[in-house]
Design an enzyme around this catalytic site. Structure first.
Site: not given
Ligand code: SAH
Ligand code: SF4
Length: 366
Positions: A90, A103, A110, A114, A117, A169-170, A224-225, A343
């Protein structure tokens, strides 16, 4: 076929040298590709016919197919791009008064899992090439220029002023391709974006953060979360490898080289999980040595996520605790709600549609 989108300026210069062409030809090509958004060598009028023919034979400008292209009522536009083997990534454009942010994705899926996500839930398929990363800018730029409200703008006027790696993706686990694409975004002869306006978002891969600050420092966002290891281990599992205190030190080190004098901490608001006043206070203590801003992200739900978004008032109270201690904090506006462009949402839909083939391709990778 060689995809020219994979080549930075130096590589393109070398590439065309093998056909006996001078470096200024590379400059010409870059202008056609990135400024005029041209992917047809035959239309590049000041490129000699013979060279056009060589290029047609040996090279291409490979753009992923568009599976989905939708415009939200608020101007957010979302694309689902087909990068082969039923894999969709996307890309989302978010217009604001003073900027246009794209974006982009860095991987198909990924691997970091997490728990909140949807990209993490679908597992990892593969890294995107640098050409596939750059093609997201190329395509968005081309299509936005045809969009009614931008069609009158001259080519000199940027539509995309900012880029954030916050799609699928990361990015730091696809380090080489991401850095290569970053260098292209910053190159004056490619996209010429300011370092301050390109933001890489990471869940905190410390060794790669330390490398990035030297190789190609751009603005940094860290997901951070959670305010402590116990909770972060659970919801951002990479924390078990790179614990939170070490992450804070890595952020402080990054700032020494960064184009901005702060790190943005992203914090997804999960009801009853990480949104209490005490947790906000714990955060203040955690980040005391890191110049930072906070971006509170309302959780975007997807099926079987097992989480809910915090209530509006809880988010506001959480924000106030941080603001009271002088930390600039915003609650992210949810954009493109009507087209599920927030997101990670689209990725979830793709998974539902292509689960079978995704599973198969994932298994075949092992
Ligand atoms: N992998 C990287 C970048 C992609 S995710 C990272 O984790 O930073 C971009 C952002 O969207 C991250 O802060 C991620 O934690 C957040 N994110 C992922 N799933 C989400 C969701 N369901 N609702 C809101 N934010 C989310
Ligand atoms: Fe975690 Fe970012 Fe990967 Fe989603 S895209 S699993 S938030 S590292």
């Amino acid at each position: 076929m060689d995809n020219l989108l994979d080549f930075n300026r130096e590589q393109l210069t070398k590439y065309i040298e093998q056909f006996g062409h001078k470096p200024y030809r590379a400059k010409q090509l870059l202008r056609w590709i990135y400024f005029y958004n041209e992917d047809n060598f035959g239309a590049m009028t000041d490129v000699a016919k013979a060279f056009q023919n060589t290029l047609k034979e040996k090279a291409n400008i490979k753009i992923p197919e568009i599976n989905f292209d939708e415009l939200s009522l608020d101007g957010t536009r979302k694309w689902l791009l087909n990068v082969g083997a039923s894999n969709g990534i996307e890309t989302v454009f978010i217009p604001e008064e003073d900027r246009g942010t794209l974006c982009i994705s860095s991987q198909v899926g990924c691997a970091l899992e997490c728990t909140f996500c949807s990209t993490g839930r679908q597992g990892f398929n593969r890294n995107l090439t640098s050409g596939e990363i750059i093609s997201q800018l190329w395509l968005a730029n081309k299509l936005l220029r045809k969009q009614k409200n931008y069609a009158h703008l001259s080519l000199q006027k940027r539509i995309i002023s900012n880029v954030v790696f916050m799609g699928m993706g990361e990015p730091l686990t696809n380090y080489n391709n991401v850095v290569h694409s970053l260098e292209m975004m910053l190159d004056d002869q490619v996209y010429g974006l300011s370092r301050r306006k390109v933001t890489l978002s990471t869940s905190g891969l410390i060794p790669a953060m330390d490398k990035l600050r030297i190789d190609c420092p751009v603005a940094l966002a860290v997901s951070l979360h959670a305010p402590n290891n116990t909770l972060r281990d659970e919801i951002v599992p990479i924390n078990k490898k790179y614990p939170i205190e070490e992450l804070m030190s890595a952020c402080a080190r990054y700032i020494e080289y960064a184009p901005r004098d702060f790190v943005t901490f992203e914090y997804v608001m999960l009801k009853g999980v990480n949104d209490s006043k005490d947790q906000a206070k714990e955060l203040i203590n955690l980040v005391k040595d890191v110049p930072c801003k906070f971006n509170l992200i309302p959780f975007n739900s997807f099926s079987n996520s097992g989480y809910e978004c915090s209530d509006r008032n809880t988010m506001i109270r959480f924000k106030e605790v941080l603001v009271d201690k002088g930390i600039i904090t915003t609650i992210r506006k949810t954009r493109g709600d009507d087209i599920d462009a927030a997101c990670g949402q689209l990725a979830g839909q793709v998974q539902d549609k292509t689960k079978r083939s995704k599973k198969i391709s994932f298994v075949s990778n092992i």
